[in-house]
Motif scaffolding. Sequence first.
Motif, PDB file in Angstrom:
ATOM      1  N   CYS A  92     -29.192 -13.493  -0.662  1.00 15.15           N
ATOM      2  CA  CYS A  92     -28.373 -12.453  -0.260  1.00 15.15           C
ATOM      3  C   CYS A  92     -29.120 -11.582   0.901  1.00 15.15           C
ATOM      4  O   CYS A  92     -28.229 -11.752   1.583  1.00 15.15           O
ATOM      5  CB  CYS A  92     -28.445 -11.241  -1.050  1.00 15.15           C
ATOM      6  SG  CYS A  92     -27.234 -11.512  -3.276  1.00 15.15           S
ATOM      7  N   GLU A  95     -27.184 -13.800   3.680  1.00 17.10           N
ATOM      8  CA  GLU A  95     -25.926 -13.906   3.565  1.00 17.10           C
ATOM      9  C   GLU A  95     -25.221 -13.017   3.842  1.00 17.10           C
ATOM     10  O   GLU A  95     -24.147 -13.063   5.034  1.00 17.10           O
ATOM     11  CB  GLU A  95     -25.414 -13.895   1.812  1.00 17.10           C
ATOM     12  CG  GLU A  95     -24.032 -13.197   1.575  1.00 17.10           C
ATOM     13  CD  GLU A  95     -23.464 -13.465   0.202  1.00 17.10           C
ATOM     14  OE1 GLU A  95     -21.936 -13.377  -0.182  1.00 17.10           O
ATOM     15  OE2 GLU A  95     -24.921 -13.698  -1.184  1.00 17.10           O
ATOM     16  N   THR A 171     -16.729 -13.805  -1.023  1.00 21.66           N
ATOM     17  CA  THR A 171     -17.419 -14.730  -1.240  1.00 21.66           C
ATOM     18  C   THR A 171     -17.823 -15.453  -0.848  1.00 21.66           C
ATOM     19  O   THR A 171     -17.959 -15.453   0.382  1.00 21.66           O
ATOM     20  CB  THR A 171     -16.786 -15.304  -2.773  1.00 21.66           C
ATOM     21  OG1 THR A 171     -16.415 -16.389  -2.042  1.00 21.66           O
ATOM     22  CG2 THR A 171     -15.821 -14.638  -3.253  1.00 21.66           C
ATOM     23  N   GLN A 174     -16.655 -18.443   0.847  1.00 26.83           N
ATOM     24  CA  GLN A 174     -15.388 -18.442   1.256  1.00 26.83           C
ATOM     25  C   GLN A 174     -15.891 -17.456   2.782  1.00 26.83           C
ATOM     26  O   GLN A 174     -15.533 -18.499   3.945  1.00 26.83           O
ATOM     27  CB  GLN A 174     -14.527 -17.023   0.518  1.00 26.83           C
ATOM     28  CG  GLN A 174     -14.082 -16.864  -0.342  1.00 26.83           C
ATOM     29  CD  GLN A 174     -13.289 -16.262  -1.266  1.00 26.83           C
ATOM     30  OE1 GLN A 174     -13.497 -14.866  -0.483  1.00 26.83           O
ATOM     31  NE2 GLN A 174     -12.117 -16.502  -1.634  1.00 26.83           N
ATOM     32  N   THR A 210     -23.842 -21.737  -1.603  1.00 25.82           N
ATOM     33  CA  THR A 210     -23.296 -21.937  -2.068  1.00 25.82           C
ATOM     34  C   THR A 210     -23.278 -22.444  -3.409  1.00 25.82           C
ATOM     35  O   THR A 210     -23.414 -21.453  -4.496  1.00 25.82           O
ATOM     36  CB  THR A 210     -21.749 -21.989  -1.625  1.00 25.82           C
ATOM     37  OG1 THR A 210     -22.292 -21.650   0.333  1.00 25.82           O
ATOM     38  CG2 THR A 210     -20.864 -21.707  -2.192  1.00 25.82           C
ATOM     39  N   ARG A 213     -26.053 -20.579  -5.169  1.00 28.63           N
ATOM     40  CA  ARG A 213     -25.725 -19.173  -5.896  1.00 28.63           C
ATOM     41  C   ARG A 213     -24.436 -19.111  -6.491  1.00 28.63           C
ATOM     42  O   ARG A 213     -25.291 -17.941  -7.554  1.00 28.63           O
ATOM     43  CB  ARG A 213     -24.921 -18.817  -4.060  1.00 28.63           C
ATOM     44  CG  ARG A 213     -25.481 -17.173  -4.110  1.00 28.63           C
ATOM     45  CD  ARG A 213     -24.263 -16.487  -3.120  1.00 28.63           C
ATOM     46  NE  ARG A 213     -23.710 -15.072  -3.400  1.00 28.63           N
ATOM     47  CZ  ARG A 213     -22.955 -14.058  -4.274  1.00 28.63           C
ATOM     48  NH1 ARG A 213     -22.734 -14.880  -5.299  1.00 28.63           N
ATOM     49  NH2 ARG A 213     -23.868 -12.933  -4.038  1.00 28.63           N
ATOM     50  N   ASN A 214     -23.755 -19.851  -6.791  1.00 31.84           N
ATOM     51  CA  ASN A 214     -23.228 -19.576  -7.613  1.00 31.84           C
ATOM     52  C   ASN A 214     -23.957 -20.602  -9.249  1.00 31.84           C
ATOM     53  O   ASN A 214     -23.685 -19.665 -10.325  1.00 31.84           O
ATOM     54  CB  ASN A 214     -21.783 -21.335  -8.148  1.00 31.84           C
ATOM     55  CG  ASN A 214     -21.225 -20.624  -6.797  1.00 31.84           C
ATOM     56  OD1 ASN A 214     -20.567 -19.411  -6.584  1.00 31.84           O
ATOM     57  ND2 ASN A 214     -19.832 -21.387  -6.483  1.00 31.84           N
TER      58      ASN A 214
END
Length: 316
Positions: A92, A95, A171, A174, A210, A213-214
């Motif tokens: 995060c 991100e 997201t 994205q 990504t 993170r999922n």
Amino acid sequence: MTEKALKPIKPFLNYEEQINNLIKQKGMIVNDHKFAVSKLEDISYFALIDGYKNLFYNPMTRKYKEGTTFEDLVALYEFDEKLRTLIFRYLCHFEQKMRSLISYHFCDTYSEKQEDYLNAVHYNNSGANKKKIAALIAILDREAKKSTDHAYVVYQTYGNVPMWVIMKTLTFGQMSKMYSFLTTSMKTKISRHFDYVSEKELIQYMKVLTLYRNVCAHNERLFSYKSRFDIPDTILHRKMKLPQNGNKYKCGKNDLFSVVIAFRMLLAKEDFAEFKKSLNQIINQYMKKTGNLNQDLFFKAMGFPENWKNISRYKL
């Protein structure tokens, strides 16, 4: 042509039957039935036993290794839970920095207005990218004009949701795609905020992060997860003398250690130091909780080399 035989569905077992199966059929030691039932209620047999048995299970005999206890699997599950929380926190951090940088450099080059971030010519709108960019713009347009999920969008002035507001609605995946579709010059400007990463390498890192993170967001098993993408080879792979198979590194490419390397390359020095300290703590705490773990298998599952703690000693 004969149809492929379907794997039979396992019959439903109640909690006591599940525990008896672990003891009598699989050779697991269950010291406290009440504790075992409570954990199966909280977690489920599938998530706990099927999810975390591999380090303790012999697939040839279909039994657990001698001395394996129910508490051993619970300890590994709880370690993985703490690991997800830790990895997610620093994902995060990265991100948020990327959201900020994309928004800043896009607005600095064009403007903050909807009409600019919804304009395909402001992206690398080449033949291969056209359909994907159109799909991204459709998402941005929907979030700006129709979304009621985000109060900070709903209360913006009609007809102009600023770029820095719309970035919050995307997201991680994205946002990662959006970066990859920006013009080369803009991607370069953004990547320069990371001292040791090129714009192409940053795309590779984001593809891997990504997926991780999922895994964290969906509460899936993390410690042994392998991404279908690789991070780029780095100076750390070479300086740490990570094992190779020909020219390909055996670890630190798509496993959990690849995330550790990515954090070393992408996070601020102070952030990485705090991350590594916390990671070492939860690993040590877990080691003290279980006496039946093969530590070599454990670190191999995560892709961690023996010298993983030295990662911050090497100059980038």
